[in-house]
Structure formats: structure tokens, C-alpha cells
Design a protein around this motif. Structure first.
Motif, mmCIF file in Angstrom:
data_model
loop_
_atom_site.group_PDB
_atom_site.id
_atom_site.type_symbol
_atom_site.label_atom_id
_atom_site.label_comp_id
_atom_site.label_asym_id
_atom_site.label_seq_id
_atom_site.Cartn_x
_atom_site.Cartn_y
_atom_site.Cartn_z
ATOM 1 N N HIS A 44 0.871 -1.158 0.026
ATOM 2 C CA HIS A 44 0.031 0.136 0.030
ATOM 3 C C HIS A 44 0.824 1.263 -0.067
ATOM 4 O O HIS A 44 1.510 1.477 0.951
ATOM 5 C CB HIS A 44 -1.014 0.104 1.195
ATOM 6 C CG HIS A 44 -1.741 1.199 1.430
ATOM 7 N ND1 HIS A 44 -3.012 1.165 0.708
ATOM 8 C CD2 HIS A 44 -1.608 2.539 1.971
ATOM 9 C CE1 HIS A 44 -3.561 2.451 0.891
ATOM 10 N NE2 HIS A 44 -2.642 3.236 1.718
ATOM 11 N N GLY A 45 1.122 1.995 -1.065
ATOM 12 C CA GLY A 45 1.886 3.185 -1.097
ATOM 13 C C GLY A 45 3.276 3.031 -1.281
ATOM 14 O O GLY A 45 3.800 1.870 -1.720
ATOM 15 N N VAL A 46 4.051 3.827 -0.984
ATOM 16 C CA VAL A 46 5.660 3.917 -1.370
ATOM 17 C C VAL A 46 6.278 3.866 0.006
ATOM 18 O O VAL A 46 7.667 3.936 -0.045
ATOM 19 C CB VAL A 46 5.952 4.870 -2.341
ATOM 20 C CG1 VAL A 46 5.453 4.591 -3.738
ATOM 21 C CG2 VAL A 46 5.652 6.077 -1.903
ATOM 22 N N HIS A 47 5.731 3.921 1.075
ATOM 23 C CA HIS A 47 6.250 3.897 2.363
ATOM 24 C C HIS A 47 6.541 2.878 3.139
ATOM 25 O O HIS A 47 6.728 2.796 4.402
ATOM 26 C CB HIS A 47 5.859 5.094 3.273
ATOM 27 C CG HIS A 47 5.742 6.359 2.632
ATOM 28 N ND1 HIS A 47 6.716 7.099 2.421
ATOM 29 C CD2 HIS A 47 4.776 7.060 1.875
ATOM 30 C CE1 HIS A 47 6.730 8.398 1.611
ATOM 31 N NE2 HIS A 47 5.201 8.309 1.292
ATOM 32 N N GLY A 48 6.296 1.456 2.663
ATOM 33 C CA GLY A 48 6.217 0.352 3.224
ATOM 34 C C GLY A 48 5.008 -0.299 3.918
ATOM 35 O O GLY A 48 5.334 -1.381 4.887
ATOM 36 N N TRP A 49 4.161 0.328 3.671
ATOM 37 C CA TRP A 49 2.882 -0.269 4.453
ATOM 38 C C TRP A 49 2.489 -1.489 3.678
ATOM 39 O O TRP A 49 2.517 -1.585 2.251
ATOM 40 C CB TRP A 49 1.857 0.989 4.395
ATOM 41 C CG TRP A 49 1.707 1.991 5.193
ATOM 42 C CD1 TRP A 49 2.582 3.182 5.000
ATOM 43 C CD2 TRP A 49 1.718 2.046 6.692
ATOM 44 N NE1 TRP A 49 2.729 3.841 6.162
ATOM 45 C CE2 TRP A 49 2.052 3.182 6.992
ATOM 46 C CE3 TRP A 49 1.158 0.998 7.488
ATOM 47 C CZ2 TRP A 49 1.955 3.753 8.478
ATOM 48 C CZ3 TRP A 49 0.852 1.545 8.727
ATOM 49 C CH2 TRP A 49 1.475 2.950 9.380
ATOM 50 N N ASN A 50 1.721 -2.472 4.294
ATOM 51 C CA ASN A 50 0.868 -3.458 3.692
ATOM 52 C C ASN A 50 -0.380 -3.564 3.965
ATOM 53 O O ASN A 50 -0.605 -3.331 5.071
ATOM 54 C CB ASN A 50 1.615 -4.675 4.043
ATOM 55 C CG ASN A 50 2.990 -4.792 3.504
ATOM 56 O OD1 ASN A 50 3.327 -5.014 2.361
ATOM 57 N ND2 ASN A 50 4.137 -4.944 4.747
ATOM 58 N N LYS A 51 -1.234 -4.012 3.048
ATOM 59 C CA LYS A 51 -2.747 -4.207 3.387
ATOM 60 C C LYS A 51 -2.658 -5.647 3.955
ATOM 61 O O LYS A 51 -2.368 -6.645 3.444
ATOM 62 C CB LYS A 51 -3.569 -3.992 2.159
ATOM 63 C CG LYS A 51 -3.707 -2.747 1.585
ATOM 64 C CD LYS A 51 -4.458 -2.726 0.324
ATOM 65 C CE LYS A 51 -3.643 -3.127 -0.839
ATOM 66 N NZ LYS A 51 -4.357 -2.994 -1.994
ATOM 67 N N PRO A 92 -13.251 -2.495 9.267
ATOM 68 C CA PRO A 92 -13.660 -4.097 10.150
ATOM 69 C C PRO A 92 -12.901 -5.007 9.203
ATOM 70 O O PRO A 92 -12.914 -5.194 8.469
ATOM 71 C CB PRO A 92 -15.166 -4.010 10.073
ATOM 72 C CG PRO A 92 -15.539 -3.321 8.744
ATOM 73 C CD PRO A 92 -14.678 -2.137 8.669
ATOM 74 N N ASP A 93 -11.991 -5.473 10.180
ATOM 75 C CA ASP A 93 -10.949 -6.578 9.774
ATOM 76 C C ASP A 93 -10.149 -6.054 8.543
ATOM 77 O O ASP A 93 -9.763 -6.876 7.711
ATOM 78 C CB ASP A 93 -11.918 -7.733 9.336
ATOM 79 C CG ASP A 93 -12.630 -8.433 10.314
ATOM 80 O OD1 ASP A 93 -11.871 -8.586 11.609
ATOM 81 O OD2 ASP A 93 -13.682 -9.261 10.124
ATOM 82 N N SER A 94 -9.708 -4.847 8.527
ATOM 83 C CA SER A 94 -8.799 -4.587 7.468
ATOM 84 C C SER A 94 -7.843 -3.456 8.263
ATOM 85 O O SER A 94 -8.028 -2.535 9.147
ATOM 86 C CB SER A 94 -9.593 -3.368 6.693
ATOM 87 O OG SER A 94 -8.691 -2.892 5.498
ATOM 88 N N PHE A 95 -6.639 -3.842 7.986
ATOM 89 C CA PHE A 95 -5.288 -2.997 8.721
ATOM 90 C C PHE A 95 -4.394 -2.482 7.732
ATOM 91 O O PHE A 95 -4.174 -3.151 6.647
ATOM 92 C CB PHE A 95 -4.820 -4.046 9.822
ATOM 93 C CG PHE A 95 -5.648 -4.392 10.919
ATOM 94 C CD1 PHE A 95 -5.850 -3.732 11.953
ATOM 95 C CD2 PHE A 95 -6.472 -5.737 10.675
ATOM 96 C CE1 PHE A 95 -6.536 -4.147 12.889
ATOM 97 C CE2 PHE A 95 -7.261 -6.193 11.608
ATOM 98 C CZ PHE A 95 -7.324 -5.398 12.685
ATOM 99 N N LEU A 96 -3.809 -1.823 8.124
ATOM 100 C CA LEU A 96 -2.309 -1.480 7.224
ATOM 101 C C LEU A 96 -1.259 -1.361 8.509
ATOM 102 O O LEU A 96 -1.133 -1.048 9.384
ATOM 103 C CB LEU A 96 -2.323 0.232 6.879
ATOM 104 C CG LEU A 96 -3.453 0.359 5.702
ATOM 105 C CD1 LEU A 96 -3.156 1.889 5.533
ATOM 106 C CD2 LEU A 96 -2.943 -0.311 4.364
#
Length: 101
Positions: A44-51, A92-96
Motif C-alpha cells: 500500500h503506497g511507497v512507504h512500506g505499508w502492507n494491506k 472492520p477486519d482491515s489493517f495497514l
């Protein structure tokens, strides 16, 4: 005079038992004690985030920085230890999440 203190070795006299290998699947971590708390969906994006699609009743497991997690890739047999650098709930049940290193 000082009383002598004997070091305690817990369970030193018990025999080691090994798990039944017929019940352990090397490609399924739940058979050797791990519990799935989410599935990484992608970056998710370019800063190292993951869905992550969470499947836990304890969302703090995916939002508390410094939490020790174990990540298993589809092509690997065993999970590897990772540290959660940052995490936030996006629904709900969704995280970064961001993993350390």
C-alpha cells in the motif's frame, strides 16, 4: 553458616516426547502451534505499508508497535519472526501495517 542452596532444574527427570509426525503438515503452520491472525493482501503506497485482511478478535495484535509476529510466505515451509513497526485499523477486519527492516 549459610545454608546450601540446591539449583532447581524443572522437569529434569521427565522424558522428552516428540509430537506425532503424522499430524504435522510442514506446509500448514497451524498444525505445529501457530494461529493465523491475518493475510497480507499486498503493498500500500511507497512507504512500506502492507494491506492486511485480519481474522482476529484482538486487533491490538496488528496495531501495537513492537509486537512480535510470524510471517509465512506461500512458498516457505515455516514462518519467520518479524517485528511490527506500525499498524492502524482502516475498517472492520482491515489493517495497514509496517514491518521493521
Amino acid at each position: 553458616a549459610r545454608p546450601k542452596i540446591k539449583p532447581v532444574t524443572p522437569n529434569a527427570d521427565k522424558r522428552l516426547t516428540f509430537p506425532n509426525l503424522e499430524e504435522i503438515d510442514p506446509y500448514d503452520p497451524t498444525t505445529f502451534g501457530y494461529v493465523e491472525i491475518g493475510t497480507v493482501l499486498g503493498p500500500h503506497g511507497v512507504h512500506g505499508w502492507n494491506k492486511v485482511q485480519g481474522c482476529t478478535d484482538f486487533p491490538e495484535r496488528l496495531t501495537t508497535p513492537g509486537m512480535v509476529l510470524h510471517y509465512k510466505s506461500l512458498r516457505k515451509r515455516a514462518p519467520r519472526k518479524v517485528l511490527l513497526a506500525n499498524g492502524k485499523c482502516t475498517g472492520p477486519d482491515s489493517f495497514l501495517i509496517q514491518l521493521q527492516d
